[in-house]
Design an enzyme around this catalytic site. Sequence first.
Site, PDB file in Angstrom:
ATOM      1  N   SER A 113      92.447  36.546  19.227  1.00  0.00           N
ATOM      2  CA  SER A 113      92.303  37.009  20.601  1.00  0.00           C
ATOM      3  C   SER A 113      93.184  36.270  21.596  1.00  0.00           C
ATOM      4  O   SER A 113      94.399  36.304  21.494  1.00  0.00           O
ATOM      5  CB  SER A 113      90.835  36.929  20.998  1.00  0.00           C
ATOM      6  OG  SER A 113      90.646  37.544  22.231  1.00  0.00           O
ATOM      7  N   HIS A 114      92.546  35.571  22.541  1.00  0.00           N
ATOM      8  CA  HIS A 114      93.299  34.931  23.622  1.00  0.00           C
ATOM      9  C   HIS A 114      93.848  33.562  23.218  1.00  0.00           C
ATOM     10  O   HIS A 114      94.496  32.903  24.020  1.00  0.00           O
ATOM     11  CB  HIS A 114      92.386  34.776  24.840  1.00  0.00           C
ATOM     12  CG  HIS A 114      91.149  33.998  24.527  1.00  0.00           C
ATOM     13  ND1 HIS A 114      90.139  34.535  23.760  1.00  0.00           N
ATOM     14  CD2 HIS A 114      90.781  32.737  24.815  1.00  0.00           C
ATOM     15  CE1 HIS A 114      89.186  33.634  23.610  1.00  0.00           C
ATOM     16  NE2 HIS A 114      89.554  32.531  24.239  1.00  0.00           N
ATOM     17  N   ASP A 277      94.765  40.646  26.962  1.00  0.00           N
ATOM     18  CA  ASP A 277      94.927  39.451  26.127  1.00  0.00           C
ATOM     19  C   ASP A 277      95.589  39.750  24.788  1.00  0.00           C
ATOM     20  O   ASP A 277      96.082  40.870  24.556  1.00  0.00           O
ATOM     21  CB  ASP A 277      93.569  38.761  25.924  1.00  0.00           C
ATOM     22  CG  ASP A 277      92.657  39.546  25.005  1.00  0.00           C
ATOM     23  OD1 ASP A 277      92.783  40.782  24.967  1.00  0.00           O
ATOM     24  OD2 ASP A 277      91.823  38.923  24.320  1.00  0.00           O
ATOM     25  N   ASP A 279      94.675  40.465  21.748  1.00  0.00           N
ATOM     26  CA  ASP A 279      94.274  41.613  20.926  1.00  0.00           C
ATOM     27  C   ASP A 279      93.853  42.817  21.762  1.00  0.00           C
ATOM     28  O   ASP A 279      93.312  43.788  21.222  1.00  0.00           O
ATOM     29  CB  ASP A 279      93.146  41.211  19.972  1.00  0.00           C
ATOM     30  CG  ASP A 279      91.904  40.734  20.698  1.00  0.00           C
ATOM     31  OD1 ASP A 279      92.038  40.176  21.801  1.00  0.00           O
ATOM     32  OD2 ASP A 279      90.794  40.910  20.157  1.00  0.00           O
ATOM     33  N   ASP A 281      91.539  43.344  24.165  1.00  0.00           N
ATOM     34  CA  ASP A 281      90.175  43.686  24.572  1.00  0.00           C
ATOM     35  C   ASP A 281      89.792  43.111  25.935  1.00  0.00           C
ATOM     36  O   ASP A 281      88.783  43.505  26.504  1.00  0.00           O
ATOM     37  CB  ASP A 281      89.137  43.324  23.494  1.00  0.00           C
ATOM     38  CG  ASP A 281      89.167  41.870  23.081  1.00  0.00           C
ATOM     39  OD1 ASP A 281      89.995  41.115  23.609  1.00  0.00           O
ATOM     40  OD2 ASP A 281      88.353  41.497  22.209  1.00  0.00           O
ATOM     41  N   ARG A 282      90.593  42.187  26.467  1.00  0.00           N
ATOM     42  CA  ARG A 282      90.264  41.635  27.788  1.00  0.00           C
ATOM     43  C   ARG A 282      91.105  42.298  28.875  1.00  0.00           C
ATOM     44  O   ARG A 282      92.158  42.864  28.589  1.00  0.00           O
ATOM     45  CB  ARG A 282      90.540  40.129  27.824  1.00  0.00           C
ATOM     46  CG  ARG A 282      89.670  39.360  26.886  1.00  0.00           C
ATOM     47  CD  ARG A 282      89.858  37.870  27.077  1.00  0.00           C
ATOM     48  NE  ARG A 282      88.929  37.164  26.209  1.00  0.00           N
ATOM     49  CZ  ARG A 282      88.452  35.961  26.442  1.00  0.00           C
ATOM     50  NH1 ARG A 282      88.838  35.297  27.511  1.00  0.00           N
ATOM     51  NH2 ARG A 282      87.606  35.396  25.616  1.00  0.00           N
ATOM     52  N   LYS A 376      85.020  45.419  23.643  1.00  0.00           N
ATOM     53  CA  LYS A 376      85.534  45.457  24.994  1.00  0.00           C
ATOM     54  C   LYS A 376      86.940  46.037  24.940  1.00  0.00           C
ATOM     55  O   LYS A 376      87.577  46.016  23.901  1.00  0.00           O
ATOM     56  CB  LYS A 376      85.472  44.092  25.654  1.00  0.00           C
ATOM     57  CG  LYS A 376      86.084  42.933  24.910  1.00  0.00           C
ATOM     58  CD  LYS A 376      85.689  41.648  25.636  1.00  0.00           C
ATOM     59  CE  LYS A 376      86.460  40.447  25.139  1.00  0.00           C
ATOM     60  NZ  LYS A 376      85.799  39.779  24.011  1.00  0.00           N
TER      61      LYS A 376
HETATM   62  C1  VG1 Z   1      84.608  33.718  24.651  1.00  0.00           C
HETATM   63  C2  VG1 Z   1      83.969  34.401  25.841  1.00  0.00           C
HETATM   64  C3  VG1 Z   1      83.066  35.530  25.367  1.00  0.00           C
HETATM   65  C4  VG1 Z   1      83.886  36.499  24.510  1.00  0.00           C
HETATM   66  C5  VG1 Z   1      84.548  35.747  23.378  1.00  0.00           C
HETATM   67  C6  VG1 Z   1      85.466  36.620  22.557  1.00  0.00           C
HETATM   68  O1  VG1 Z   1      83.612  33.139  23.843  1.00  0.00           O
HETATM   69  O2  VG1 Z   1      83.247  33.487  26.611  1.00  0.00           O
HETATM   70  O3  VG1 Z   1      82.515  36.165  26.484  1.00  0.00           O
HETATM   71  O4  VG1 Z   1      83.069  37.506  23.988  1.00  0.00           O
HETATM   72  O5  VG1 Z   1      85.331  34.680  23.888  1.00  0.00           O
HETATM   73  O6  VG1 Z   1      86.472  37.185  23.343  1.00  0.00           O
HETATM   74  P1  VG1 Z   1      83.226  31.583  23.897  1.00  0.00           P
HETATM   75  O7  VG1 Z   1      82.204  31.386  22.822  1.00  0.00           O
HETATM   76  O8  VG1 Z   1      84.495  30.823  23.686  1.00  0.00           O
HETATM   77  O9  VG1 Z   1      82.698  31.345  25.276  1.00  0.00           O
HETATM   78  V1  VG1 Z   1      87.980  37.527  22.679  1.00  0.00           V
HETATM   79  O10 VG1 Z   1      88.793  38.448  23.737  1.00  0.00           O
HETATM   80  O11 VG1 Z   1      88.519  35.921  22.502  1.00  0.00           O
HETATM   81  O12 VG1 Z   1      87.646  38.165  21.187  1.00  0.00           O
HETATM   82 CO    CO Z   2      90.389  39.316  22.898  1.00  0.00          CO
END
Ligand code: VG1
Ligand code: CO
Length: 543
Positions: A113-114, A277, A279, A281-282, A376
């Site tokens: 992801s990010h 982001d 992937d 989804d953000r 998302k």
């Molecule tokens: C973070 C965010 C959470 C989100 C998750 C995955 O998790 O706070 O809201 O669902 O990332 O997003 P954490 O446990 O680091 O707070 V993504 O776009 O990284 O798949």
């Molecule tokens: Co993501």
Amino acid sequence: MEIKTITTQPFDDQRPGTSGLRKKVAQMQQPNYLENYVQSIFEILPELVGGALIVGGDGRFYNDIAIQTIVRMAAANGVKRLMVGQNGILSTPAASAVIRKFEAEGGLILSASHNPAGPDGDFGIKFNGHHGGPASETITEAIYKFSQSISSYKIVESHDIDLSTTGSQQLGEMEIIIFDPITDYADLMESIFDFDAIKAWITKGHSLRFDAMHAVTGPYATEILQKRLGAPADAIINGTPLSDFGGGHPDPNLVHAKVLVDELYSDGGPDFGAASDGDGDRNMILGNHFFVTPSDSLAIIAANAQLIPRYKSGINGIARSMPTSSAADRVAEKLGIEMHETPTGWKFFGNLLDAGRVTFCGEESFGTSSDHVREKDGIWAVLCWLNIIAARNESVAQIVESHWQEYGRTYYTRHDYEEIDLESAKGVMAHIESQFEALRGEARLGSKVKTADNFSYSDPVDGSQSHNQGLRIILENGSRVVFRLSGTGTVGATLRIYIEKYESRLEKLGEETQIALSELINFAEQISEIKQRTGRDAPSVIT
Ligand code: VG1
Ligand code: CO
């Protein structure tokens, strides 16, 4: 075709976090590491044998190599049809959409992801089920348990599969279909929104800028914004996906998408700005000289849903993660629909969406989506805003400010302390929790402590329980501080402090967020002893 059974040993660190298994690339590259985890998925999900599986990722370093391994293991484990996004590409929401469209048994999404990418960056893998959403905690826990006693995995020997040409090929008994990862998703978006209205808004001379951050959304944005909606080529920046995301941190927020933010805040800057982001989804939504908090974005999309064709006859309910602000709650109350508060992570929305109890879901971490998929969805959120702007013929700032006037404003910020020592982080959490009993009923900040607890969730659909989901201190006036340890990092611990305050007095709606929240920020810092215990004098990221 010969199926080989390879002897292996368990790795003790394969428990998935908030969103799948995320590790440093070097860890993932250890012999048998990925194979163990993938075999554990096949063992826990017998429906994959003889079924269809979707595979794709955000294109980061190691994506292609991991896919070739998965192809060989899928053939060995009896998958009937493996559908792979062309060149191994699939954004997370597009993966969810195609799992649903082709009624596959599930999907493997390769992404961290990010988190930054490249040989020194991170890699991740996540299983999504038949409904298109991330596997529930019960399933991820079972996968982890299996990985702790694994002794062998199955694989076939084969040359690398050509992922670059769409079409069908055979590997032993398994059919491999390489498909275009963009079109199905773009068609889905076109079926949800008023593309004619958005197109008219763009061609009337309004300007927009979308920052794909050199990650997976580049080709999706090109197809949708440029080809289908008529935006000029320069509306998309960093639109070419790179395996290291250009060395950047593909997290669409005020810090990591600073170039975009600066442009939107410049004189004569665009009317609308957005970013997504790694992937896809953000989303981050910006107007000219204006930033929309993700919590407000969820509330505003819900309040204006009737302007979007798919939702024009009404919405069933809204869900938000616990740390997300209560702005959407006030919209749900006014609409007379259900409102749910879930733990952090999209997997907790799945049951509510499947049961038709909610239409929109959101997280403060720049995540918003609806029942069109079970993830998302960054581009969906961007299109929601463009649709609402076009239908109201107002600027982002006008839309948000009129929302505040009607519902009040929920000031909101998140302070992250990244990569701190794990033991210190646990110490901070334990110290906060140890004060809960004394705090309850205490007068604080001109109000009284109503709740001081460790958030637990009971899923209203299947009754499953999730504990230890974040420490909350809620005052009677609705102000709140929440503390959580991140479940997506790969180094040390990240402590997140979420702070919010509700304000309905019209003359107080225009304050600067950090100033409006300063008393609560001080309170959070004092009560947690964050600075003393971690040696940090300020958060690493403020959003
Ligand atoms: C973070 C965010 C959470 C989100 C998750 C995955 O998790 O706070 O809201 O669902 O990332 O997003 P954490 O446990 O680091 O707070 V993504 O776009 O990284 O798949
Ligand atoms: Co993501």
